[in-house]
Each structure stands twice: as structure tokens, then as C-alpha cells.
Design an enzyme around this catalytic site. Structure first.
Site, PDB file in Angstrom:
ATOM      1  N   ASP A   1     -16.803 -59.291 -71.064  1.00 57.67           N
ATOM      2  CA  ASP A   1     -16.684 -58.808 -72.412  1.00 57.67           C
ATOM      3  C   ASP A   1     -17.172 -57.326 -72.674  1.00 57.67           C
ATOM      4  O   ASP A   1     -17.965 -56.771 -72.029  1.00 57.67           O
ATOM      5  CB  ASP A   1     -17.204 -59.955 -73.350  1.00 57.67           C
ATOM      6  CG  ASP A   1     -16.802 -59.753 -74.857  1.00 57.67           C
ATOM      7  OD1 ASP A   1     -15.840 -58.841 -75.031  1.00 57.67           O
ATOM      8  OD2 ASP A   1     -17.434 -60.222 -75.782  1.00 57.67           O
TER       9      ASP A   1
ATOM     10  N   HIS B   1      -9.777 -52.173 -70.260  1.00 54.20           N
ATOM     11  CA  HIS B   1      -9.472 -53.079 -69.455  1.00 54.20           C
ATOM     12  C   HIS B   1      -9.127 -52.579 -68.104  1.00 54.20           C
ATOM     13  O   HIS B   1      -9.419 -53.276 -67.116  1.00 54.20           O
ATOM     14  CB  HIS B   1      -7.991 -53.776 -70.241  1.00 54.20           C
ATOM     15  CG  HIS B   1      -8.489 -54.439 -71.270  1.00 54.20           C
ATOM     16  ND1 HIS B   1      -9.415 -55.279 -71.596  1.00 54.20           N
ATOM     17  CD2 HIS B   1      -7.520 -54.145 -72.701  1.00 54.20           C
ATOM     18  CE1 HIS B   1      -9.491 -55.662 -72.806  1.00 54.20           C
ATOM     19  NE2 HIS B   1      -8.275 -55.243 -73.388  1.00 54.20           N
TER      20      HIS B   1
ATOM     21  N   LEU C   1     -15.061 -66.846 -50.329  1.00 50.75           N
ATOM     22  CA  LEU C   1     -15.005 -67.009 -51.746  1.00 50.75           C
ATOM     23  C   LEU C   1     -13.914 -67.340 -52.349  1.00 50.75           C
ATOM     24  O   LEU C   1     -12.781 -66.818 -52.084  1.00 50.75           O
ATOM     25  CB  LEU C   1     -15.629 -65.453 -52.266  1.00 50.75           C
ATOM     26  CG  LEU C   1     -15.610 -65.494 -53.991  1.00 50.75           C
ATOM     27  CD1 LEU C   1     -16.702 -65.902 -54.486  1.00 50.75           C
ATOM     28  CD2 LEU C   1     -15.375 -64.061 -54.330  1.00 50.75           C
TER      29      LEU C   1
HETATM   30  C1  FPP Z   1     -12.832 -58.745 -73.261  1.00 52.44           C
HETATM   31  O1  FPP Z   1     -13.008 -57.618 -73.629  1.00 52.44           O
HETATM   32  C2  FPP Z   1     -11.830 -58.646 -72.136  1.00 52.44           C
HETATM   33  C3  FPP Z   1     -10.707 -59.190 -72.177  1.00 52.44           C
HETATM   34  C4  FPP Z   1      -9.901 -60.018 -73.085  1.00 52.44           C
HETATM   35  C5  FPP Z   1      -9.944 -58.951 -70.899  1.00 52.44           C
HETATM   36  C6  FPP Z   1     -10.581 -58.906 -69.571  1.00 52.44           C
HETATM   37  C7  FPP Z   1      -9.615 -58.335 -68.520  1.00 52.44           C
HETATM   38  C8  FPP Z   1     -10.358 -57.757 -67.363  1.00 52.44           C
HETATM   39  C9  FPP Z   1     -11.767 -57.284 -67.293  1.00 52.44           C
HETATM   40  C10 FPP Z   1      -9.552 -57.210 -66.495  1.00 52.44           C
HETATM   41  C11 FPP Z   1      -8.897 -58.394 -65.605  1.00 52.44           C
HETATM   42  C12 FPP Z   1      -8.434 -58.049 -64.279  1.00 52.44           C
HETATM   43  C13 FPP Z   1      -7.495 -58.610 -63.626  1.00 52.44           C
HETATM   44  C14 FPP Z   1      -7.496 -58.534 -62.518  1.00 52.44           C
HETATM   45  C15 FPP Z   1      -6.893 -59.715 -64.362  1.00 52.44           C
HETATM   46  P1  FPP Z   1     -12.569 -57.072 -74.997  1.00 52.44           P
HETATM   47  O2  FPP Z   1     -11.505 -56.440 -75.095  1.00 52.44           O
HETATM   48  O3  FPP Z   1     -12.872 -58.241 -76.164  1.00 52.44           O
HETATM   49  O4  FPP Z   1     -13.661 -56.075 -75.655  1.00 52.44           O
HETATM   50  P2  FPP Z   1     -14.247 -55.825 -77.025  1.00 52.44           P
HETATM   51  O5  FPP Z   1     -15.084 -56.987 -77.400  1.00 52.44           O
HETATM   52  O6  FPP Z   1     -15.431 -54.759 -76.665  1.00 52.44           O
HETATM   53  O7  FPP Z   1     -13.363 -55.510 -77.914  1.00 52.44           O
END
Ligand code: FPP
Length: 258
Positions: free
Chosen positions: A38, A55, A149
Site C-alpha cells: 500500500d 504503481h 519460492l
Molecule cells: C495500493 O496502493 C496498491 C495497489 C492497489 C496496486 C499495487 C500494485 C503494485 C505494487 C504493482 C504490482 C506489480 C505487479 C507485477 C502485479 P494505493 O494506490 O492504494 O496507494 P495510496 O493508498 O497511497 O493511494
């Protein structure tokens, strides 16, 4: 001079990290680590960048975290990449996140293969864009003989829906005469969940300072240790995973006993 100092500092840091990794490996390591990644949006906002930049940076952290988890001897790493509720986000953001598995696997699949990592996915496949699913399925196919893994992406995953679906499957087996009421216990019920092939997570990590589960592995996390950090996911580094595992190793797990 400055460059030399920088190099020296990095070398020192990495040898400290190496020592810590060896220390951790000499004690029981969590078999299954689950992470709620997050804070990508906030990371981007702090830099006046679009949310998708967060992201993208988060994707790079997935690679580093996977490699360290593999090195530590963790058996399963489950990463919450997209929830069944995340479709509510703006379309451009959803479209971007759905492209990330392809970019990730285009870039890192050879490294995953070389490092004996096996890719898996849990979540509702039907609603995923074809290109996203294709990338994941190709990676699953190409890594299916790896026995290091397991990198398990939770993609379009929601725990309440998963539990309800398991209940329906149990009912069907009961109606068909394949299951008796007295045979339904926790172990049997677990075998109807998307995680049937994995042990329950030993350790849950959530970044960005939010202290909630957000519909993630509600059944499976019943006895897991939780570790929360203020660090935003794109800033998550090897030392943070190491710290989480050190804390885990110093906790006493009692599973309801004394
Ligand atoms: C939450 O942060 C994050 C997500 C919903 C997306 C997570 C995705 C990645 C870390 C990349 C994944 C990579 C692959 C290879 C699938 P948020 O957007 O809710 O952050 P915020 O709370 O600060 O707005």
C-alpha cells in the site's frame, strides 16, 4: 573522493545486510509471507507525479522483495496486487495496473526462471483483461517446474467472495453426496479456498501506515503475525523485510495455547 565514500558506504551497508540475512536464516523463517503493498498513490503524490508512477515504482520493489524472499528460503510470497474492490478506481489507473503484470514478466521472467521462482495467481480470472491473464498464465507455465519460492499474485482477489464461493462449493459437494456434514472441519473447508495448496501465512506485512486487512485472506490470517510499517510500498527496501522477519522471529506464537 565523494564517489569513493559513496561506494564504501554502500559496501558497508550491503555487508551489514548480508550478515543480517545469514542471522535470519539461522533461525526459523516464516514459510508464507503475505504483503498488502500500500501507498503507491501517496508516494507519487509526494513527488507531484501521477498515481501510476507510484504503481510503476511499486513494481520494481516487487522484484527486489521476491529475490530477497527467495534468498531467505521463504516458501510462498503472496502479494496483494489488485482487489475485487479496486475496479472502483479511475479507468486509466485500473488499465495501467492491469498492464503491470505484462511489463513485470516481460522484464523479470528470465530472472525468475533462473532463480527457481514459481509464479502463481489467486483471484477471479474471468474479469481480468485477456492480456493480463495471458501474461500470468505464460509465466505460470514457464515456471511450473521450479521448486523454489512461490510468487503468488493476488489479482482481482477478495476474501469475502472467496469464502462465499467456498461455502457454495461445500454445499454442492454435500448435495451430491460427496461430503458429510460431520466431515466439514477447518482443514476440509480450507481445501475449498483459493489458497488450498498453500500453508496459511505466518506473517502479514502492510505498508503505508494503514492498519486494516482490506478484505485480504480473512480466513487464512487467523493466526498470522502482523507487521505494519509507515513506509510506503515504493520505498520498501530489503532492510524493511529483514526487520519484519526479525520481529516475527522474536514473537511467541501460541495459536490460542499458553
Ligand atoms: C495500493 O496502493 C496498491 C495497489 C492497489 C496496486 C499495487 C500494485 C503494485 C505494487 C504493482 C504490482 C506489480 C505487479 C507485477 C502485479 P494505493 O494506490 O492504494 O496507494 P495510496 O493508498 O497511497 O493511494
Amino acid at each position: 573522493m565523494l564517489n569513493k565514500m559513496k561506494l564504501w558506504k554502500n559496501q558497508k551497508t550491503s555487508s551489514t545486510l548480508r550478515d543480517k540475512i545469514e542471522q535470519i536464516k539461522s533461525r526459523p523463517v516464516p514459510e508464507h509471507v503475505a504483503i498488502i503493498m500500500d501507498g503507491n498513490g501517496r508516494w507519487a503524490k509526494k513527488r507531484a507525479l501521477p498515481r501510476i508512477a507510484g504503481h510503476h515504482e511499486g513494481m520494481k520493489v516487487v522484484r527486489k522483495t521476491t529475490m530477497l524472499a527467495n534468498d531467505l528460503g521463504i516458501k510462498t510470497l503472496t502479494l496483494y496486487a489488485f482487489s475485487t474492490e479496486n475496479w472502483k478506481r479511475p479507468k486509466n489507473e485500473v488499465d495501467y495496473i492491469m498492464k503491470l503484470p505484462e511489463e513485470f514478466l516481460d522484464t523479470f521472467l528470465p530472472e525468475l526462471v533462473d532463480n527457481n521462482v514459481r509464479v502463481k495467481m489467486m483471484g477471479y480470472k474471468d474479469q481480468l483483461p485477456k492480456h493480463t491473464l495471458r501474461a500470468i498464465e505464460q509465466a505460470m507455465e514457464q515456471t511450473k517446474h521450479n521448486d523454489g519460492l512461490i510468487l503468488n499474485f493476488a489479482l482481482n482477489y477478495g476474501s469475502r467472495a472467496e469464502i462465499l464461493d467456498a461455502v457454495k462449493l461445500v454445499l454442492n459437494d454435500y448435495k451430491d453426496g460427496n461430503l458429510n456434514e460431520n466431515d466439514i472441519n477447518e482443514e476440509v473447508f480450507s481445501s475449498y479456498l483459493m489458497t488450498s495448496e498453500f500453508a496459511d501465512p505466518d506473517l502479514l506485512i502492510r505498508t503505508s501506515g494503514e492498519i486494516r486487512l482490506s478484505n485480504f485472506m480473512l480466513w487464512q490470517l487467523a493466526y498470522s503475525e502482523f507487521w505494519f510499517t509507515e513506509v510506503l510500498w515504493p520505498d520498501f527496501r530489503e532492510e524493511h523485510l529483514i526487520e519484519a522477519i526479525e520481529v516475527y522471529q522474536n514473537r511467541q506464537r501460541r495459536f490460542g495455547g499458553i
